[in-house]
Design an enzyme around this catalytic site. Structure first.
Site, PDB file in Angstrom:
ATOM      1  N   ILE A 159       0.752  -1.299   0.011  1.00 30.79           N
ATOM      2  CA  ILE A 159      -0.120  -0.056  -0.219  1.00 30.79           C
ATOM      3  C   ILE A 159       0.973   1.243  -0.052  1.00 30.79           C
ATOM      4  CG2 ILE A 159      -1.836  -1.212   0.993  1.00 30.79           C
ATOM      5  CD1 ILE A 159      -1.185   0.166   3.966  1.00 30.79           C
ATOM      6  N   ASP A 160       2.088   0.984   0.332  1.00 28.33           N
ATOM      7  CA  ASP A 160       3.241   2.366   0.167  1.00 28.33           C
ATOM      8  C   ASP A 160       3.627   2.828  -1.148  1.00 28.33           C
ATOM      9  OD1 ASP A 160       2.934   1.842   3.006  1.00 28.33           O
ATOM     10  OD2 ASP A 160       5.221   1.523   3.088  1.00 28.33           O
TER      11      ASP A 160
END
Length: 415
Positions: A159-160
Site C-alpha cells: 500500500i506504500d
C-alpha cells in the site's frame, strides 16, 4: 503463444504464497491466478503455502481443489489473505532458528528449495512487497546457482506504492480510498472538544505516496459535499490542514506558527501524517535517551512501538495550545479491505501475465516498468528494490499542498 504452449507442458504443479503486511489485493490476486490457470492450463496442480515463507519452510499448504477453482471468483470479494501471511526473511538465519522454522546450522534457502522440490513445485508465485520479492529474488538466485528447475514469478503488493521500478503496486489505490473513508469519521470528531488536534497517521515507512493519495481522495469527497457554516458545518473545519511525508522537510516551528492561526480561526487542526515522516528525528531522540529502538527481522524500526503519531501529536499539542488531541491510525483498516474496481482491473492484468510468464518459464516480478515506458512485463528480480520515494514535485501533490495553505514542499536531505 507458441513459447507459452511449449512451456505449459513442462509445468505440472504451481505454488502460491502471500507474505509481509496485508494489502487490498492478496485475496484477489490468489483468485486471479487460480482463475487464469483454470482457464488456460486446467491440468496444472495448484497449492498455496500457509503464512507465506513460514509455510514453505514447514511444508504446510492448502490444496486448490475443484471446488476452490470453481468458486475462485469469491476471493475477489474479500480483503486480507485467505492463506495467511508472515514476515520471514530467508537470509536471516538467526531469526529463523530462534522461531523454530529451521534447525541450527541449516541454510534456510536450501531448506526452502528442497521443500519446493519435495513438493514437486515447478512454479512459485510470491505475492508481496519489496521484502517478499527481494526474498523471492534471494531464493531464485539460490535455485539458479544450484540448478534447481523452478520458475519464480512475483506480484508487487504494497500500500506504500514504493517498489522500484514498479509504477503502481497492487492494492495501493484501494488503500488510499479506504483511508479517506476512515478519515471521514475521524475528522468528524473535530468538534468533540474545543481547540481539537487530530493526527491521522497513515502507513508509509519510507514513502509518502499513500498519505498524499489518501489526503487527495479525502479532499475529493469534501468537494462533493454541501456545507452549512451558519451552524458550524464548514468545509474549513472538515479540511486537512497539513500533510507530512518522509520525503519533505518538516519545520515544526514554522508549521506550528501557521497551524496556530488555523486553530485560532477555524477552531481545530487536522494533520495527515505518514508514519515514516520525521522517523530519523524520533529514533535519534530515543537513542540519545539511551532507549533501545525496536526492529523487525528485516531491520526495520517497529513503527507501532515507536508511535510517530503520538510523537508528533505531543509536539504540536503543546505548541498549538490544543485542549484535546486525537491520534488515529487508518493502516489496518485500509490494508485489510477488498480491492476496488481500479485495483481489480490491474490485478487481473497482472495475474493473467503472471500465469502466461510462468507457463513460458520466465521468472520476474510482474509490474508496470517505470524505466521502460510503463510496460507491463516480468521485471528481473535483481532490479526490484524497496524504498522508492514519493515524488513531492508531482503537480497533483503540490496543488493539494497549496490548496490547504501549506508551504511548497522542500525535499528532505535523506531523499
Amino acid at each position: 503463444m507458441e513459447s507459452i504452449l511449449k512451456g505449459m507442458f513442462m509445468v505440472k504443479k504451481v505454488a502460491i504464497l502471500t507474505a509481509g503486511g496485508f494489502a487490498p489485493c492478496l485475496s484477489s490476486a490468489i483468485g486471479g491466478l487460480v482463475q487464469r490457470y483454470t482457464e488456460v492450463a486446467p491440468e496444472v496442480e495448484i497449492i498455496a503455502y500457509k503464512h507465506g515463507y513460514q509455510g514453505l519452510l514447514q511444508g504446510d499448504y492448502f490444496v486448490v481443489d475443484e471446488t476452490v477453482r470453481a468458486k475462485a471468483h469469491l476471493l475477489h470479494l474479500f480483503g486480507g489473505s485467505p492463506v495467511g501471511n508472515s514476515r520471514v526473511k530467508l537470509t536471516n538465519v538467526k531469526d529463523l532458528v530462534k522461531r523454530g522454522l529451521v534447525a541450527e546450522g541449516a541454510d534456510p534457502l536450501k531448506v526452502a528449495a528442497d521443500r519446493l522440490v519435495a513438493d514437486g513445485v515447478d512454479v512459485l508465485h510470491t505475492i508481496g512487497g519489496d521484502d517478499t520479492n527481494t526474498t523471492a529474488a534471494d531464493l531464485a538466485a539460490f535455485l539458479a546457482t544450484n540448478d534447481y528447475p523452478l520458475t519464480v514469478v512475483g506480484l508487487p503488493k504494497t500500500i506504500d506504492n514504493d517498489v522500484i521500478p514498479v509504477r503502481q503496486s497492487l492494492g495501493a489505490w484501494t488503500a488510499a480510498e479506504q483511508g479517506a473513508i476512515f478519515a471521514k469519521n475521524i475528522v468528524a470528531e473535530h468538534n468533540s472538544g474545543s481547540r481539537m488536534l487530530i493526527v491521522h497517521e497513515v502507513m508509509g515507512r519510507h514513502c509518502g505516496w499513500l498519505t498524499a493519495a489518501t489526503a487527495a481522495e479525502y479532499r475529493k469527497w469534501l468537494d462533493t459535499q454541501e456545507w452549512l457554516p451558519g451552524i458550524g458545518l464548514s468545509r474549513e473545519a472538515w479540511d486537512v490542514h497539513a500533510v507530512y511525508v518522509p520525503e519533505a522537510v518538516i519545520d515544526i516551528t514554522a508549521e506550528a506558527e501557521r497551524l496556530n492561526k488555523v486553530m485560532d480561526e477555524v477552531g481545530n487542526v487536522t494533520i495527515f501524517l505518514s508514519e515514516g515522516a520525521g522517523l530519523d528525528s524520533i529514533v535519534a531522540e530515543m537513542e540519545a535517551a539511551g532507549e533501545e529502538v525496536p526492529r523487525d527481522p528485516f531491520g526495520h524500526v517497529k513503527l507501532d512501538k515507536v508511535n510517530p503519531g503520538k510523537w508528533f501529536g505531543d509536539k504540536f499539542a503543546e505548541k498549538l495550545g490544543a485542549e484535546k488531541v486525537m491520534i488515529q491510525k487508518s493502516g489496518y483498516f485500509s490494508r485489510s479491505a477488498a480491492a476496488n474496481e481500479a485495483d481489480l482491473a490491474l490485478i487481473k492484468r497482472c495475474t493473467d501475465l503472471a500465469v502466461d510468464c510462468a507457463l513460458a518459464g520466465r521468472s520476474g516480478v510482474i509490474g508496470q516498468d517505470e524505466e521502460n515506458n510503463d510496460e507491463l512485463t516480468a521485471i528481473a528480480f535483481e532490479r526490484i528494490k524497496g524504498g522508492k520515494p514519493f515524488d513531492i514535485t508531482l503537480p497533483w501533490f503540490t496543488e493539494l499542498v497549496a490548496a490547504i495553505g501549506q508551504p511548497a514542499p522542500v525535499a528532505a536531505a535523506t531523499h
